[in-house]
Design a protein around this motif. Structure first.
Motif, mmCIF file in Angstrom:
data_model
loop_
_atom_site.group_PDB
_atom_site.id
_atom_site.type_symbol
_atom_site.label_atom_id
_atom_site.label_comp_id
_atom_site.label_asym_id
_atom_site.label_seq_id
_atom_site.Cartn_x
_atom_site.Cartn_y
_atom_site.Cartn_z
ATOM 1 N N TYR A 223 34.299 36.737 42.537
ATOM 2 C CA TYR A 223 33.645 38.001 42.197
ATOM 3 C C TYR A 223 32.380 38.180 43.038
ATOM 4 N N TRP A 224 32.001 39.432 43.278
ATOM 5 C CA TRP A 224 30.725 39.736 43.893
ATOM 6 C C TRP A 224 29.729 39.857 42.754
ATOM 7 N N THR A 225 28.620 39.147 42.819
ATOM 8 C CA THR A 225 27.674 39.167 41.711
ATOM 9 C C THR A 225 26.324 39.748 42.124
ATOM 10 N N CYS B 156 26.340 33.417 37.612
ATOM 11 C CA CYS B 156 26.659 33.956 38.938
ATOM 12 C C CYS B 156 27.400 32.932 39.798
ATOM 13 N N ASP B 157 26.987 31.679 39.753
ATOM 14 C CA ASP B 157 27.678 30.634 40.514
ATOM 15 C C ASP B 157 29.132 30.517 40.078
ATOM 16 N N LYS C 70 32.792 43.903 41.386
ATOM 17 C CA LYS C 70 31.348 43.687 41.362
ATOM 18 C C LYS C 70 30.915 43.485 39.915
ATOM 19 N N ASN D 26 30.976 33.616 41.346
ATOM 20 C CA ASN D 26 31.150 33.558 42.805
ATOM 21 C C ASN D 26 32.286 32.616 43.172
ATOM 22 N N ARG D 27 32.370 31.489 42.486
ATOM 23 C CA ARG D 27 33.468 30.540 42.753
ATOM 24 C C ARG D 27 34.831 31.146 42.424
#
Length: 195
Positions: free
Chosen positions: A28-30, A20-21, A5, A24-25
């Motif tokens: 990871y949990w953002t 965050c994008d 996280k 996420n790719r």
């Protein structure tokens, strides 16, 4: 795939969403925060694996925000900066992990730095835990030695007899040796001497 996280603290919505994008790719949990106070609230609730703080975050200095997060053991901090100045480098030297991200971000570079930061954060946490356990063990030994000394002085026992006495008290009462030593010290010390 990653399952860590990561809290991204950046006052710029465009920059925050871009980071965050990318995370996420990479799996990871953002989570997001927009200013210093919001970052602290989310970090206290979430206890993320990593907090990425933009050096220009609103509401409090990034240095103070990072210090609070690490001092309160909420997470490890990684800074994001548009410009790397000597003052910035001096600031991050005081953090657990000496690493940072620079804008504009590159996905591959970010992934390598995050992996580095989290591996080192886990090592630091493990070493800190070991030091804490060793300090407790040393403190316990000191307590046992002080209690043995009192028993030897006041009950005229040898060191082996004093140790055996402590062990017997611990076993009879179902407590640790250190707890038995503390009880003996309270009983035999001159300020509360009942013997």
């Amino acid at each position: 795939m990653h399952r860590e996280k990561i809290l991204v603290a950046d006052s710029s919505e465009v920059s925050r969403k871009k980071v965050c994008d990318m995370l996420n790719r990479q799996g990871y949990w953002t989570f997001q925060a927009t200013d210093g106070a919001h970052t602290l609230r989310v970090a206290r609730k979430l206890k993320p694996d990593l907090v990425i703080i933009d050096a220009g975050i609103w509401g409090m200095s990034a240095a103070e925000l990072g210090r609070i997060i690490e001092t309160d053991n909420l997470s490890t901090v990684l800074y994001l900066a548009s410009q790397v100045t000597p003052e910035f480098l001096d600031m991050i030297q005081k953090r657990h992990v000496y690493a940072y991200l620079t804008k504009p971000l590159q996905s591959r570079q970010m992934g390598q730095i995050l992996d580095f930061a989290m591996v080192n954060a886990r090592k630091i946490a493990s070493l800190t835990d070991k030091v804490t356990r060793l300090e407790r063990s040393l403190e316990g030994r000191k307590t046992v030695d002080r209690a043995k000394g009192l028993l030897m002085d006041q009950k005229q026992l040898t060191e082996q007899e004093a140790y055996a006495y402590l062990r017997r008290k611990a076993m009879d009462n179902g407590i640790t040796l250190e707890q038995a030593a503390e009880a003996i010290m309270q009983q035999l010390q001159p300020s509360g001497n009942s013997a």
